[in-house]
Design a protein around this motif. Structure first.
Motif, PDB file in Angstrom:
ATOM      1  N   ALA A 191      -9.400   2.283   6.491  1.00 20.00           N
ATOM      2  CA  ALA A 191      -8.444   2.778   5.505  1.00 20.00           C
ATOM      3  C   ALA A 191      -8.909   2.444   4.095  1.00 20.00           C
ATOM      4  N   LEU A 192      -8.415   3.184   3.124  1.00 16.10           N
ATOM      5  CA  LEU A 192      -8.773   2.934   1.734  1.00 16.10           C
ATOM      6  C   LEU A 192      -8.470   1.504   1.312  1.00 16.10           C
ATOM      7  N   ASP A 217       0.834  -1.190   0.000  1.00 14.63           N
ATOM      8  CA  ASP A 217       0.000   0.000   0.000  1.00 14.63           C
ATOM      9  C   ASP A 217       0.876   1.251   0.000  1.00 14.63           C
ATOM     10  N   PRO A 218       0.778   2.132  -1.028  1.00 16.01           N
ATOM     11  CA  PRO A 218       1.549   3.376  -1.010  1.00 16.01           C
ATOM     12  C   PRO A 218       1.168   4.229   0.193  1.00 16.01           C
ATOM     13  N   ALA A 219       2.068   5.097   0.612  1.00 16.41           N
ATOM     14  CA  ALA A 219       1.794   5.952   1.773  1.00 16.41           C
ATOM     15  C   ALA A 219       0.558   6.812   1.529  1.00 16.41           C
ATOM     16  N   ASP A 220       0.392   7.291   0.306  1.00 16.63           N
ATOM     17  CA  ASP A 220      -0.786   8.086  -0.064  1.00 16.63           C
ATOM     18  C   ASP A 220      -1.338   7.533  -1.374  1.00 16.63           C
ATOM     19  N   PRO A 221      -2.233   6.553  -1.307  1.00 15.39           N
ATOM     20  CA  PRO A 221      -2.740   5.913  -2.535  1.00 15.39           C
ATOM     21  C   PRO A 221      -3.389   6.889  -3.509  1.00 15.39           C
ATOM     22  N   ILE A 222      -4.087   7.882  -2.991  1.00 10.86           N
ATOM     23  CA  ILE A 222      -4.771   8.821  -3.878  1.00 10.86           C
ATOM     24  C   ILE A 222      -3.751   9.644  -4.662  1.00 10.86           C
ATOM     25  N   ALA A 223      -2.713  10.126  -3.974  1.00  6.40           N
ATOM     26  CA  ALA A 223      -1.666  10.887  -4.658  1.00  6.40           C
ATOM     27  C   ALA A 223      -0.977  10.023  -5.702  1.00  6.40           C
ATOM     28  N   TYR A 224      -0.795   8.765  -5.387  1.00  6.93           N
ATOM     29  CA  TYR A 224      -0.168   7.831  -6.336  1.00  6.93           C
ATOM     30  C   TYR A 224      -1.026   7.701  -7.591  1.00  6.93           C
ATOM     31  N   PHE A 225      -2.322   7.524  -7.398  1.00  2.22           N
ATOM     32  CA  PHE A 225      -3.259   7.385  -8.511  1.00  2.22           C
ATOM     33  C   PHE A 225      -3.300   8.653  -9.352  1.00  2.22           C
ATOM     34  N   LEU A 226      -3.347   9.812  -8.689  1.00  7.90           N
ATOM     35  CA  LEU A 226      -3.404  11.084  -9.406  1.00  7.90           C
ATOM     36  C   LEU A 226      -2.125  11.326 -10.196  1.00  7.90           C
ATOM     37  N   GLN A 227      -0.994  10.897  -9.646  1.00 10.73           N
ATOM     38  CA  GLN A 227       0.258  11.037 -10.374  1.00 10.73           C
ATOM     39  C   GLN A 227       0.221  10.220 -11.664  1.00 10.73           C
ATOM     40  N   HIS A 282     -14.611   3.732  -8.204  1.00  9.56           N
ATOM     41  CA  HIS A 282     -14.436   2.427  -8.840  1.00  9.56           C
ATOM     42  C   HIS A 282     -13.151   2.399  -9.675  1.00  9.56           C
ATOM     43  N   ARG A 283     -12.910   3.457 -10.450  1.00  8.07           N
ATOM     44  CA  ARG A 283     -11.719   3.496 -11.289  1.00  8.07           C
ATOM     45  C   ARG A 283     -10.448   3.558 -10.448  1.00  8.07           C
ATOM     46  N   PHE A 284     -10.507   4.283  -9.335  1.00 15.97           N
ATOM     47  CA  PHE A 284      -9.368   4.353  -8.420  1.00 15.97           C
ATOM     48  C   PHE A 284      -9.017   2.960  -7.905  1.00 15.97           C
TER      49      PHE A 284
END
Length: 345
Positions: free
Chosen positions: A53-54, A11-21, A86-88
């Protein structure tokens, strides 16, 4: 693991930031990324308030979140927000950061609830065939025929470019120099429906006025009837100015790509003549372009008995399911489609 570390195994430290990147790497606009971030951060906060958690939440929590949105948002907005999440999850599962996608079943159930609405007008294949037989203009026949035989949304139909269609025909090939997409190689007489086009953003060299809401890119077969309808339309298609070479363009606003309002007016005009449309009428009464998606879903499910293939054709399936149908596209999807597709002529 930092968000700049591209080797994903936990799990990345910030999954959302990883996805957005990754969205940035794929060229998504700042506005699109911003919309995703607002929804995903809101979802993350919702889970945080519940101590989840996510990476470890479940379907029930996702369902609860979707339900919490309904009091403040329209159904279409709720569906869009659910699609973002869902896409995330689909992406994070695909790269191995998360174990599963808890939103997959939630969004499938949301899709089915829309297209199995018992309040909708029931129209038999024979009645629809009679309706279609009264349409004479080649553009209208091609557009409505495409909607009826593919189940695509009106925006997806309007966004089709010549490169998205592979018509295996010598005359068509000699007339149009635009090569079909690589994704259509080895798949003659088929249509590629992309998940990428977004309203207000450039795509294939043209600013788009409609978004494709498909969860996954899809290759949809065309039967001999749809092939004839498209070939007849292409024989009179006006020249266009757009470098994208739209498949469908207006014959009154010469060469301009058709838009969803144009198609809605087209359908309403014909439907009103049969008493299937009334100004101010609701979904239970009026026949609109979206009704054809409902018609396609209902009748193809009844004829195939294969909900999976119908979901694949609609673009409503998760990654693991679509991989199954992509790998067996030539020998299963096309054969089931051709054996089951209803005739309109």
């Amino acid at each position: 693991m930092g968000v700049d570390d591209r080797s994903v195994g936990s799990d990345p430290a910030d999954p959302i930031a990883y996805f957005l990147q990754d969205m940035t790497f794929h060229g998504r606009s700042e506005r699109t990324r911003g919309a995703y971030e607002r929804v995903l951060r809101s979802f993350e906060a919702f889970l945080g308030e519940r101590g989840t958690a996510l990476s470890s939440t479940d379907e029930r929590a996702c369902m609860t979140w979707v339900h919490s949105l309904r009091s403040d948002h329209a159904d279409s907005t709720v569906a869009s927000y659910a699609a973002y999440v869902h896409r995330f999850y689909a992406y994070m599962t695909q790269v191995g950061a998360f174990d599963s996608n808890p939103m997959a079943l939630v969004t499938e159930e949301m899709d089915e609830s829309i297209d199995t609405d018992p309040a909708r007008r029931e129209i038999s294949i024979e009645e629809m065939r009679s309706f279609f037989g009264e349409i004479s203009h080649p553009l209208e026949r091609a557009v409505i025929g495409t909607l009826l035989k593919t189940g695509m949304r009106v925006g997806e139909c309007c966004n089709l470019d010549l490169r998205d269609v592979y018509i295996d025909d010598t005359e068509v090939g000699e007339t149009f120099s635009v090569p079909h997409r690589g994704a259509l190689d080895g798949r003659p007489d088929s249509i590629y429906v992309s998940s990428d086009p977004a309203r207000g953003e450039p795509y294939n060299g043209e600013l788009r006025t409609a978004s494709n809401k498909r969860k996954r890119d899809t290759v949809v077969p065309m039967d001999a009837e749809l092939k004839r309808l498209l070939k007849t339309w292409l024989a009179i298609r006006p020249d266009v100015e757009s470098p994208a070479e739209p498949l469908f363009c207006s014959t009154s606003e010469w060469g301009r790509r058709i838009t969803p309002p144009m198609v809605r007016n087209m359908v309403a005009s014909h439907a009103s003549e049969r008493g299937w449309y009334r100004s101010g009428g609701g979904a239970e009464e009026n026949i609109t372009p979206h009704y054809f998606r409902h018609f396609f879903t209902t009748h193809l499910r009844d004829r195939t008995g294969d909900r999976g293939i119908v979901k694949y054709l609609r673009g409503d399936v998760a990654t693991d399911v679509i991989d199954t149908y992509t790998h067996s596209w030539g020998d299963r999807v096309r054969s089931v489609y051709e054996d089951s597709m209803y005739a309109m002529l």
